[in-house]
Each structure stands twice: as C-alpha cells, then as structure tokens.
Design a protein around this motif. Structure first.
Motif, PDB file in Angstrom:
ATOM      1  N   VAL A 109       0.876  -1.314   0.176  1.00 36.81           N
ATOM      2  CA  VAL A 109      -0.074   0.181   0.069  1.00 36.81           C
ATOM      3  C   VAL A 109       1.080   0.962  -0.241  1.00 36.81           C
ATOM      4  CG1 VAL A 109      -0.151   0.148   2.684  1.00 36.81           C
ATOM      5  CG2 VAL A 109      -2.190   1.537   1.420  1.00 36.81           C
ATOM      6  N   GLU A 110       0.249   2.526  -0.651  1.00 34.71           N
ATOM      7  CA  GLU A 110       0.772   3.295  -0.778  1.00 34.71           C
ATOM      8  C   GLU A 110      -0.030   4.480  -0.112  1.00 34.71           C
ATOM      9  OE1 GLU A 110       2.205   7.182  -3.478  1.00 34.71           O
ATOM     10  OE2 GLU A 110       1.186   5.848  -4.571  1.00 34.71           O
ATOM     11  N   PHE A 111       0.822   5.298   1.139  1.00 36.70           N
ATOM     12  CA  PHE A 111       0.081   6.064   1.864  1.00 36.70           C
ATOM     13  C   PHE A 111       1.368   7.599   1.802  1.00 36.70           C
ATOM     14  CE2 PHE A 111      -0.128   8.875   5.050  1.00 36.70           C
ATOM     15  CZ  PHE A 111      -2.113   8.953   5.544  1.00 36.70           C
ATOM     16  N   ARG A 112       0.227   8.726   1.142  1.00 30.76           N
ATOM     17  CA  ARG A 112       0.849  10.294   0.741  1.00 30.76           C
ATOM     18  C   ARG A 112      -0.492  11.078   1.582  1.00 30.76           C
ATOM     19  NH1 ARG A 112       2.026  12.472  -4.659  1.00 30.76           N
ATOM     20  NH2 ARG A 112       2.086  10.211  -4.957  1.00 30.76           N
ATOM     21  N   ASP A 113       0.035  12.002   1.880  1.00 32.98           N
ATOM     22  CA  ASP A 113      -0.229  13.447   2.967  1.00 32.98           C
ATOM     23  C   ASP A 113       0.391  14.005   2.725  1.00 32.98           C
ATOM     24  OD1 ASP A 113       1.550  12.759   5.534  1.00 32.98           O
ATOM     25  OD2 ASP A 113      -0.440  11.937   7.112  1.00 32.98           O
ATOM     26  N   PRO A 114       0.002  16.085   3.497  1.00 29.25           N
ATOM     27  CA  PRO A 114       0.634  16.662   3.164  1.00 29.25           C
ATOM     28  C   PRO A 114       2.248  16.897   3.955  1.00 29.25           C
ATOM     29  CG  PRO A 114      -1.011  17.405   3.350  1.00 29.25           C
ATOM     30  CD  PRO A 114      -1.048  15.680   3.403  1.00 29.25           C
ATOM     31  N   PHE A 115       2.224  15.283   4.660  1.00 27.53           N
ATOM     32  CA  PHE A 115       3.726  15.489   5.782  1.00 27.53           C
ATOM     33  C   PHE A 115       4.745  14.225   5.619  1.00 27.53           C
ATOM     34  CE2 PHE A 115       0.501  17.453   8.708  1.00 27.53           C
ATOM     35  CZ  PHE A 115       1.315  18.872   8.778  1.00 27.53           C
ATOM     36  N   ASN A 116       3.821  13.517   5.244  1.00 26.23           N
ATOM     37  CA  ASN A 116       4.403  11.567   4.392  1.00 26.23           C
ATOM     38  C   ASN A 116       4.452  10.929   3.264  1.00 26.23           C
ATOM     39  OD1 ASN A 116       4.699  11.264   7.589  1.00 26.23           O
ATOM     40  ND2 ASN A 116       2.369  11.794   7.651  1.00 26.23           N
ATOM     41  N   HIS A 117       4.931  10.631   2.912  1.00 26.01           N
ATOM     42  CA  HIS A 117       4.482   9.164   1.642  1.00 26.01           C
ATOM     43  C   HIS A 117       5.590   8.247   0.929  1.00 26.01           C
ATOM     44  CE1 HIS A 117       5.550   9.113  -2.749  1.00 26.01           C
ATOM     45  NE2 HIS A 117       4.661   8.321  -2.331  1.00 26.01           N
ATOM     46  N   VAL A 118       4.916   6.718   1.826  1.00 24.78           N
ATOM     47  CA  VAL A 118       5.423   5.747   2.486  1.00 24.78           C
ATOM     48  C   VAL A 118       4.514   4.781   2.011  1.00 24.78           C
ATOM     49  CG1 VAL A 118       6.098   6.744   4.480  1.00 24.78           C
ATOM     50  CG2 VAL A 118       4.248   5.715   4.303  1.00 24.78           C
ATOM     51  N   GLN A 119       5.146   3.102   1.905  1.00 27.17           N
ATOM     52  CA  GLN A 119       5.084   2.525   1.447  1.00 27.17           C
ATOM     53  C   GLN A 119       5.294   1.549   2.097  1.00 27.17           C
ATOM     54  OE1 GLN A 119       6.086   2.061  -3.189  1.00 27.17           O
ATOM     55  NE2 GLN A 119       4.717   0.524  -3.660  1.00 27.17           N
ATOM     56  N   GLY A 120       4.089   0.455   1.690  1.00 24.74           N
ATOM     57  CA  GLY A 120       4.245  -0.742   2.745  1.00 24.74           C
ATOM     58  C   GLY A 120       3.155  -0.318   4.063  1.00 24.74           C
ATOM     59  N   ARG A 121       2.770  -2.293   4.212  1.00 22.15           N
ATOM     60  CA  ARG A 121       1.854  -1.808   5.525  1.00 22.15           C
ATOM     61  C   ARG A 121       2.215  -1.190   6.801  1.00 22.15           C
ATOM     62  NH1 ARG A 121      -0.240  -7.830   5.105  1.00 22.15           N
ATOM     63  NH2 ARG A 121      -1.699  -7.859   3.499  1.00 22.15           N
ATOM     64  N   ALA A 122       4.339  -1.876   6.746  1.00 22.74           N
ATOM     65  CA  ALA A 122       4.553  -1.520   8.459  1.00 22.74           C
ATOM     66  C   ALA A 122       4.610   0.261   7.984  1.00 22.74           C
ATOM     67  CB  ALA A 122       5.803  -2.123   8.425  1.00 22.74           C
ATOM     68  N   ALA A 123       5.217   0.133   6.398  1.00 18.99           N
ATOM     69  CA  ALA A 123       5.234   1.626   7.035  1.00 18.99           C
ATOM     70  C   ALA A 123       3.768   3.237   7.709  1.00 18.99           C
ATOM     71  CB  ALA A 123       5.995   2.300   5.809  1.00 18.99           C
ATOM     72  N   VAL A 124       2.852   2.216   7.040  1.00 13.38           N
ATOM     73  CA  VAL A 124       1.186   3.352   7.014  1.00 13.38           C
ATOM     74  C   VAL A 124       1.392   2.769   8.359  1.00 13.38           C
ATOM     75  CG1 VAL A 124      -0.923   3.053   6.734  1.00 13.38           C
ATOM     76  CG2 VAL A 124       0.925   2.874   4.673  1.00 13.38           C
ATOM     77  N   GLN A 125       1.765   1.849   9.167  1.00 13.75           N
ATOM     78  CA  GLN A 125       1.225   1.627  10.070  1.00 13.75           C
ATOM     79  C   GLN A 125       1.972   2.841  11.582  1.00 13.75           C
ATOM     80  OE1 GLN A 125       1.478  -2.338  11.980  1.00 13.75           O
ATOM     81  NE2 GLN A 125      -0.446  -1.904  13.074  1.00 13.75           N
ATOM     82  N   ARG A 126       3.280   2.410  10.610  1.00 13.89           N
ATOM     83  CA  ARG A 126       4.457   3.746  11.617  1.00 13.89           C
ATOM     84  C   ARG A 126       3.543   4.728  11.592  1.00 13.89           C
ATOM     85  NH1 ARG A 126       8.582   0.072   9.476  1.00 13.89           N
ATOM     86  NH2 ARG A 126       8.648   1.884   7.959  1.00 13.89           N
ATOM     87  N   VAL A 127       3.310   5.640  10.295  1.00 12.67           N
ATOM     88  CA  VAL A 127       2.800   6.527  10.403  1.00 12.67           C
ATOM     89  C   VAL A 127       1.339   7.261  11.531  1.00 12.67           C
ATOM     90  CG1 VAL A 127       1.094   8.032   8.951  1.00 12.67           C
ATOM     91  CG2 VAL A 127       3.417   6.783   8.169  1.00 12.67           C
TER      92      VAL A 127
END
Length: 149
Positions: A31-49
C-alpha cells in the motif's frame, strides 16, 4: 466487496483514539500512503505513520461527510478535529483518494488537505511567513477557515 472494504477502513479512522486494530486487514502489502507530511509504502510504514499520529494528536476524530465512487476508486470527504501537542485544538476539512484492489483492500491512500492554511500558518515563524505570502498573492482577502462553517 469494495463497499465492505471501505467501511472496514473508515471504521479504523473513525476509531483512531482506540488504536489501529484491524488496519492490516484493510491494506495490501505494498500500500502507498501520502499526506502533506508523509509519503510511505508498505503496511508496516503506514502503521508507523498512523501510530506516530496517534501519539502526537489526542482526541483524534474524523467525521465522514460524503463518499463518491468511480470504479475501484473512492473519494471520501471528511472533517478532522483533535488536539496537537504544542499547538492546541486543530480542525480542518480534507479528502482522501482511496484506490482498492478486487478484495476490497486499500492499494493507495492519498490525502488532500491544505497544510499551509491549517497547519503551517499556526506555527510562530512559519505562520507569519505563510500569512504574508498568501496576503501578497491573494487578489481578494478572505477570512481564515473556521471548522463550524
């Protein structure tokens, strides 16, 4: 299947104050997740955000206003409120662009909201600079956003 996936995913966000239970089941592995402060990829990275968000924002609350589908893409209009350490009460509107796979899991979560107005302008030095720049670029002055409007 897509509607059920959306409902499960939104339930995580409307209950963020309780933690991230059920999040992993809603996301694809890459999964890719992006907001004004973050741009991450992967479940673990989204969970950390999101865990970082929960640790720094108390009483987080997302109120879902509207959802609109186009195939496997859903736009979700929401209002956020919470209390940020060092900044106090924080509220703003936004839209999430959610892309789903065939099993109803989120492939991409892209958040669209005005960080300049709703975050940076509240910081002491950056806020002054942001407001000064906006005043110079704005053709018609407008009042600041208020959550209850």
């Amino acid at each position: 299947m897509l509607q059920q996936g959306l409902e499960r995913y939104l339930q995580v966000f409307t209950r963020l104050h309780l933690g991230l239970q059920g999040l992993d089941d809603c996301l694809t592995e890459q999964v890719e997740f992006r907001d004004p402060f973050n741009h991450v990829q992967g479940r673990a990275a989204v969970q950390r955000v999101l865990q970082h968000f929960i640790e720094h924002v108390s009483e987080p609350r997302f109120v879902i206003q509207h959802c609109a589908w186009s195939g496997s893409l859903c736009f979700v209009r929401w209002d956020f409120s919470g209390v940020v350490k060092g900044l106090g009460d924080w509220c703003f509107p936004g839209v999430s662009e959610l892309h789903f796979d065939e099993q109803g899991r989120v492939l991409r979560h892209l958040d669209h909201w005005d960080a300049g107005t709703h975050f940076y302008s509240r910081l002491p030095l950056l806020g002054w600079l942001n407001r000064t720049l906006v005043a110079r670029l704005t053709a018609v002055p407008h009042p600041p956003y208020k959550a209850d409007e």
